[in-house]
Every structure is written in C-alpha cells, then in structure tokens.
Design an enzyme around this catalytic site. Sequence first.
Site, PDB file in Angstrom:
ATOM      1  N   LYS A  91     -21.584  -2.182 -51.768  1.00  0.00           N
ATOM      2  CA  LYS A  91     -20.810  -0.964 -51.525  1.00  0.00           C
ATOM      3  C   LYS A  91     -19.740  -0.768 -52.594  1.00  0.00           C
ATOM      4  O   LYS A  91     -19.111  -1.745 -53.037  1.00  0.00           O
ATOM      5  CB  LYS A  91     -20.181  -1.064 -50.127  1.00  0.00           C
ATOM      6  CG  LYS A  91     -19.430   0.162 -49.656  1.00  0.00           C
ATOM      7  CD  LYS A  91     -18.926  -0.050 -48.231  1.00  0.00           C
ATOM      8  CE  LYS A  91     -18.092   1.111 -47.732  1.00  0.00           C
ATOM      9  NZ  LYS A  91     -17.633   0.908 -46.338  1.00  0.00           N
ATOM     10  N   SER A 165     -18.574   4.773 -43.676  1.00  0.00           N
ATOM     11  CA  SER A 165     -18.549   4.993 -45.105  1.00  0.00           C
ATOM     12  C   SER A 165     -19.580   4.162 -45.872  1.00  0.00           C
ATOM     13  O   SER A 165     -19.760   4.367 -47.077  1.00  0.00           O
ATOM     14  CB  SER A 165     -17.146   4.668 -45.639  1.00  0.00           C
ATOM     15  OG  SER A 165     -16.808   3.310 -45.425  1.00  0.00           O
ATOM     16  N   SER A 189     -17.441   1.707 -40.113  1.00  0.00           N
ATOM     17  CA  SER A 189     -18.154   2.054 -41.342  1.00  0.00           C
ATOM     18  C   SER A 189     -19.416   1.251 -41.618  1.00  0.00           C
ATOM     19  O   SER A 189     -20.181   1.597 -42.511  1.00  0.00           O
ATOM     20  CB  SER A 189     -17.212   1.947 -42.540  1.00  0.00           C
ATOM     21  OG  SER A 189     -16.230   2.945 -42.486  1.00  0.00           O
TER      22      SER A 189
END
Length: 471
Positions: A91, A165, A189
């Site tokens: 990420k 996210s 997330s």
Amino acid sequence: MDGSAAPGSTSLHDPGVVGLPATEIAARVRAGELSAVEVVRAHLRHLAAADARLGAFRVVRTEAALAEAAEVDASPRRDRLPLAGVPIAVKDNVAVAGEVVTDGSRAHSPAPAPTDHPVVARLRAAGAVVVGITRVPELCLYSATDGPGTVTRNPWDTARSSAGSSGGSAAAVAAGIVPLAQGNDGMGSLRLPAAACGLVTLKPGSGVVPASIGADSWSGMAENGVLATTVADLRAGSAVLAGAEPGPPPGEGAPLRVAVSTRSPLPGVRLDAAGRAAVDAVVAELRSAGHTVVHRDPPVTAGAALGAVARWLAGADADADALGLDRSALEPRSRRHAQLGRWVRRAGLVRPGVAALFRSRMGEFFDHVDVLLTPIVTGLPLPARPWHERGLLANLTANARWAPWAAAWNLSGLPALVLPAGPGREGLPTAVQLVGPAGSETRLLWLAGELERRLPWRRHAPVFDPRDPVG
C-alpha cells in the site's frame, strides 16, 4: 503506473501459477517445483492485462521484482522461507526502499524511501516479492479509492469502488494479480475493502504488528495487516507481519460462546436484507458446529464513536505535518479535513481516557462471550466515481452510512476479522465481521477457518479469475 510489463503474453487469463493461494505457491517454490522468477513473471503478465481496467497500482516494479525473485531462487534459505516467491503488493503509505511514498497525495515529497518499513522488511525476509505499490485515497482518509485522473474499481463490478483506503491492494488480490497484499486499517481500511471485494483480512490488536503509519498511526488506531483469498494465506501473512513463524492451523477449539449484534452504532442507519442474510447464514453454521450464539449488543457509546472520529480528523492534520505536505496542494476535501483536525488537536479532543474506558468496557463484555459477530457494511460498495471532486461532508456522510461497524475496534485496539459470507449483493460479495478480546487473533483465525470450510466462497472475481478460462 509506470506502464512496464513483463515480456510475453498479455492474455487476461494466465492459467498455471496465477490464481494459486500464496501458501501453495510458497510450498512449490520451496520444493523447487517452481522458480520465483517464473511465478513473478506470470503474475506481472496478468497485472499488465487486468490493471488497465481496475487502476489498482500506482507503480509496477517489473525489473526490480524480477531481480528480487532471482535472489529468492538463489537463496540458500529458500527451502525455509514461508512466503518463498510469493508476489505481493504494498500500500502506498508504507515505505518500500527505493520507491516514493505518496500517501495518495500530489503534495508528497518526491524523495524515494531509503529503507523498508518494518512490515515490508519482514515480508521480504520471508521470501515475498514486491511487484508493485497500490493506490490509496489522499492521506488514506476515505472509503473509496480515487484521486485526480484515477478511480480504482472493484473487480466484481467495475461500476463500484473497491473501497478504501486499502482499495488498490484489495482490487489486486480479488483480481488474482497477487495472492497476498499488504494494507492497513485506521477506520476499517482493511476490512471495508475486504468486504467490498470478497476477501478475508485481519486487523490485529494493538502491539501485535509494527504500526508506524503516518505521524502517530492516527493516535494509535491504525494497524498493518494483509488481504487474502483464503484463511491459510491470511494466517501465514499475519504471522510474518507479527514476526512469528507460520505454523500449522490450530486444532479444533472448544465450543465458543458467540454474541451477535446487528444494531448500527450510527442512529438511523440500517443493514440491508443481504447483509442480514449473511449474518443469519453464519449464525446457522455456528450453531450447527456446536457453538452457543446469544444476541448481545456491545457497549459502543456516542462517546466512543466521537473519540474515533476525533482521531480520524486529527490524523489528517498530523500526517500533513509529518510528511511536510504543501496544504494548498491537497484536495479540497482533505484540506478541510486537515483544518478540522488541527482544531481538534488544539482543543485537546484526542483524549486517551476515551479509548481506555471503551477498551475496559469491552473487556467486561468479553468476560461473558468469546467472540462478537456483527455486520461490516450496510449495503453495496460506493459507486466508482471521482469522490475527490466532492466536498468533505459528502464524503463523510457516504462513508459513515456505508460502514458504521468498523471504527469502534480501531479505537479499542481489539482484533477484528472480516470474511465473505452469505448470498451476495447484486453479483458482489457479502461479508461479516468477527471481533475478539485482546490477544484473540488465533481464535478469530481458527473460527474463520471453520466458517470457510462450512461456507466456502469464490476466491476471485469471475471476470478476472485467472483459474477460470471462460471468466
């Protein structure tokens, strides 16, 4: 994305190693049946074909990944690496040495990271190969992954978001581009993208996995984890992140006492019929397996909810400071978010006592039950659209109405696991959430494995499934 691709075919489906679970790939590389280079090259081909429709990756590390795979093949420890040759995605808010961390923002510093974040270092030490960096919404603040010029889409339905996210990481795993991806979870997330994309994930409890995300991990709410398609892969990836040796699955546990609650922490927000059916399906299997199920609501108070929101707001301001961002270059929604966060910080509204009190009350709750079962989202994922063009209020409202069951467990620091279950929603997966007391990660993984056997799920979105040549 840098546009580079591994040599060879760009067919959407690359049957063979692509689509295998991470644990199977690693076992075959350890045994010498596969080389890490051929595994990574095949996944890069699938990435080149699939990601043009998904927008999951900001960076593809073609040459670097193939070089790292060759190092795995040459390693004298290859036969002992738990993730030998497994292609992974990372990420875009944790450091990968030599790559720029943008946190989804054009206001970022262009300097490459000098070293790996501890979780990336642990994954690489276990034999995993980083094939790319996945997209996130700006400062990882929102429940859809998009930004100027890009919208990350859900492999199950590209008109829907892969959530946020960790939306890029989830899309990559659900499409079979990688079998395992790193993400993190400060307000859901990891768990929200898992629910949207039909994956299994675990937000570990506080202190289990190195955090160090942003300025202060959103006042201690954010935790690192992995997204996977099987519980075995989740167990292996989680063990590596925790610095533990992945072992065999735990044996059959004693019957558990499971509390189930579908009450929304946000007044006026209701669970849809498909979400309720998912909970009901899991309850039926739990009872069939001999577990006791009772209906009991956790003590999620308005004070706890506001405490989580205060940390979420403050996190934007703290991260903008820590990253040295030019605030004028932030998206309007994020700039407003950070402004509110500065007010929250100056007013002293991030109060440790709020989290401590909630954690204590949840400790009392778990004195009487072993696990809590809840929904995780209210309905379909948000539409795949440029949410960054809308204001903060529109984003906040959409996020809160879709995902009211996530944030409490970040505030409490307790482990929470999401897995697919139930009949689905209009062709997309449905999911449930399991929450446990401090230190119950192994218990949650064991229970998830039992449910996986009783309620198996499709591992990849049909159109992108590399194991299905007619998908």
